[in-house]
Design a protein around this motif. Structure first.
Motif, PDB file in Angstrom:
ATOM      1  N   VAL A 128      38.209  30.398  37.490  1.00  0.00           N
ATOM      2  CA  VAL A 128      39.563  30.956  37.529  1.00  0.00           C
ATOM      3  C   VAL A 128      39.520  32.426  37.930  1.00  0.00           C
ATOM      4  O   VAL A 128      40.331  32.898  38.740  1.00  0.00           O
ATOM      5  CB  VAL A 128      40.256  30.772  36.166  1.00  0.00           C
ATOM      6  CG1 VAL A 128      41.579  31.541  36.121  1.00  0.00           C
ATOM      7  CG2 VAL A 128      40.503  29.284  35.891  1.00  0.00           C
ATOM      8  N   GLY A 129      38.569  33.174  37.385  1.00  0.00           N
ATOM      9  CA  GLY A 129      38.446  34.580  37.741  1.00  0.00           C
ATOM     10  C   GLY A 129      38.142  34.789  39.212  1.00  0.00           C
ATOM     11  O   GLY A 129      38.702  35.688  39.857  1.00  0.00           O
ATOM     12  N   ARG A 130      37.264  33.949  39.753  1.00  0.00           N
ATOM     13  CA  ARG A 130      36.927  34.084  41.176  1.00  0.00           C
ATOM     14  C   ARG A 130      38.118  33.769  42.069  1.00  0.00           C
ATOM     15  O   ARG A 130      38.284  34.366  43.132  1.00  0.00           O
ATOM     16  CB  ARG A 130      35.749  33.176  41.506  1.00  0.00           C
ATOM     17  CG  ARG A 130      34.425  33.590  40.852  1.00  0.00           C
ATOM     18  CD  ARG A 130      33.283  32.688  41.252  1.00  0.00           C
ATOM     19  NE  ARG A 130      32.070  33.039  40.535  1.00  0.00           N
ATOM     20  CZ  ARG A 130      31.446  32.253  39.663  1.00  0.00           C
ATOM     21  NH1 ARG A 130      31.941  31.039  39.414  1.00  0.00           N
ATOM     22  NH2 ARG A 130      30.346  32.658  39.056  1.00  0.00           N
ATOM     23  N   ALA A 137      34.754  43.131  39.532  1.00  0.00           N
ATOM     24  CA  ALA A 137      33.301  43.187  39.471  1.00  0.00           C
ATOM     25  C   ALA A 137      32.735  42.042  38.640  1.00  0.00           C
ATOM     26  O   ALA A 137      31.632  41.545  38.908  1.00  0.00           O
ATOM     27  CB  ALA A 137      32.861  44.533  38.891  1.00  0.00           C
ATOM     28  N   ASP A 138      33.484  41.629  37.640  1.00  0.00           N
ATOM     29  CA  ASP A 138      33.075  40.503  36.783  1.00  0.00           C
ATOM     30  C   ASP A 138      34.207  39.493  36.778  1.00  0.00           C
ATOM     31  O   ASP A 138      35.373  39.850  36.570  1.00  0.00           O
ATOM     32  CB  ASP A 138      32.792  40.997  35.361  1.00  0.00           C
ATOM     33  CG  ASP A 138      32.150  39.926  34.479  1.00  0.00           C
ATOM     34  OD1 ASP A 138      32.145  38.741  34.876  1.00  0.00           O
ATOM     35  OD2 ASP A 138      31.669  40.281  33.391  1.00  0.00           O
ATOM     36  N   SER A 139      33.871  38.223  37.013  1.00  0.00           N
ATOM     37  CA  SER A 139      34.910  37.190  37.057  1.00  0.00           C
ATOM     38  C   SER A 139      35.491  36.890  35.687  1.00  0.00           C
ATOM     39  O   SER A 139      36.540  36.249  35.582  1.00  0.00           O
ATOM     40  CB  SER A 139      34.342  35.907  37.674  1.00  0.00           C
ATOM     41  OG  SER A 139      33.165  35.500  36.996  1.00  0.00           O
TER      42      SER A 139
END
Length: 403
Positions: A128-130, A137-139
């Motif tokens: 989901v973060g990607r 910087a961090d997903s």
């Protein structure tokens, strides 16, 4: 052959005995039953016939009295039921109390008190973060490795497997749109999850520690957290999911007691960040469960998410949701969050399987990005048991219909 002589290796044999609530054909009365193979035993009538001291708990139209009775009663009832269906001398008494599954109506097995849903799969959270924060910087969000993220849902729309799901309507606004519009969701999704059912309540102001998990949680079931992604995307900032989730949550008609899953206990994935004491499970019994889930769309398997990969355990979720002093009630239900593994075939939502609609699934009945009216989603699962036998979890299925 008596109906409780189930075939060897049947995932719903005497080693399992999940609980449900059913009505025999032609009857409106509901009663507690246990599944044995492709039959249901009227547990209340069996307890009365055999003089069980727990007959009062089982001769009810809901599981709630049994849930509230506590761990000693849960263990005693399970031992008795196992003996009843295994000892030949009981067969003449029990045979008239066995009903073919095909001849009964299954109901929501317990009265749902509160409903909470979590976000416990690192694979799902990173996907989901990607998708939605590709520049980050961090997903993962900064808090994700420090606490089990969750939201409070709507208990009144929890429905039993087999109930049709009406496509929800609401406000939607794509990034390029000048203003929001109202209408049926065009991005209806599923989330393959596991639900945990609370039996014993707790006092308000008293947190439940990790060690209290087995004293408060009766069992688990498969759960589908239906999600309207377009409604959710517009509404969720800043307070999180609301109408995009609250229209329907499907659960299995069968609740598998935790005692049936002792052989499936596994350690969760290794922790990468130090945990605060109330969540630190290093000295606790293994908190994960090795559940093998299968997701089918219109009869075609599209995903096989492994529950053993979940970063946050059910015990940690219970500890976190009560650490502020919130009380538990009999019939509370909390969902694990979407179960997703590290590979594409192991993703537990269409959002991930199609990468937010970019990559359509190729199915024998056509392409899919999100759900269409008439689509049927079915989730099944099993866990390893003693001696190599499988412990089956009751399926959860739902068909999408238009308003």
């Amino acid at each position: 052959m008596p109906p409780f002589d189930v075939p060897e290796g049947d995932p719903f044999g005497p080693h399992n005995l999940p609980y449900g609530v059913f009505s025999p054909v032609g009857s409106a009365e509901r009663t507690v039953g246990v599944r044995l193979g492709d039959h249901v035993l009227d547990a209340g009538a069996a307890a009365l016939a055999l003089g069980s001291p727990y007959a009062e708990l089982l001769a009810r139209p809901t599981l709630n009295p049994l849930l509230a009775a506590g761990r000693t009663a849960w263990s005693d009832v399970r031992r008795a039921l196992t003996a009843w269906v295994s000892v030949p001398s009981h067969r003449e008494t029990l045979a008239p109390l066995m009903y073919p599954l095909s001849s009964v109506t299954l109901h929501l097995p317990f009265e749902v008190a509160d409903y909470v849903d979590f976000y416990a799969s690192e694979n799902h959270a990173r996907n989901v973060g990607r998708m939605f924060r590709p520049e980050a910087a961090d997903s993962l969000t900064p808090n994700w490795k420090h606490l089990p993220i969750g939201y409070h849902g709507r208990s009144g729309t929890v429905v039993v497997s087999g109930t049709d799901v009406v496509r929800p309507s609401g406000q939607r606004k794509a990034p390029a749109d000048a203003a929001p519009a109202f209408g049926p969701s065009a991005r209806l999704d599923i989330e393959a999850e596991v639900g945990f059912v609370v039996g014993v309540p707790s006092a308000m102001g008293t947190p439940v520690p990790l060690s209290g998990f087995r004293d408060h949680v009766f069992g688990l079931c498969l759960l589908n957290d239906w999600s309207a992604r377009d409604i959710q995307a517009w509404e969720y900032v800043p307070l999180g999911p609301f109408l995009g989730k609250s229209f329907a949550t499907s659960v299995s008609a069968w609740i598998t007691p935790l005692d049936a899953l002792d052989e499936a206990r596994v350690a969760p994935p290794g922790r990468t960040h130090p945990l605060l004491p109330y969540l630190d499970d290093a000295e606790e019994e293994p908190g994960g469960y090795d559940l093998r889930i299968s997701v089918a769309l219109n009869g075609h398997v599209v995903a096989e998410p492994p529950f053993s990969t979940m970063y946050w355990t059910a015990a940690q979720q219970l500890a976190h949701m009560t650490v502020n002093g919130a009380s538990l009630r009999t019939g509370d239900l909390y969902g694990s969050g979407t179960v997703s593994g590290p590979t594409e075939r192991e993703r537990g939502s269409l959002l991930e399987l199609t990468w937010n609609g970019r990559d359509a699934l190729e199915l024998p009945d056509g392409k899919r990005t999100f759900l269409e009216d008439g689509d049927v989603v079915t989730m099944t699962a099993w866990a390893p048991g003693a001696g190599g036998v499988r412990v089956g979890l009751g399926e959860v299925t739902g068909r999408v219909v238009s308003r």
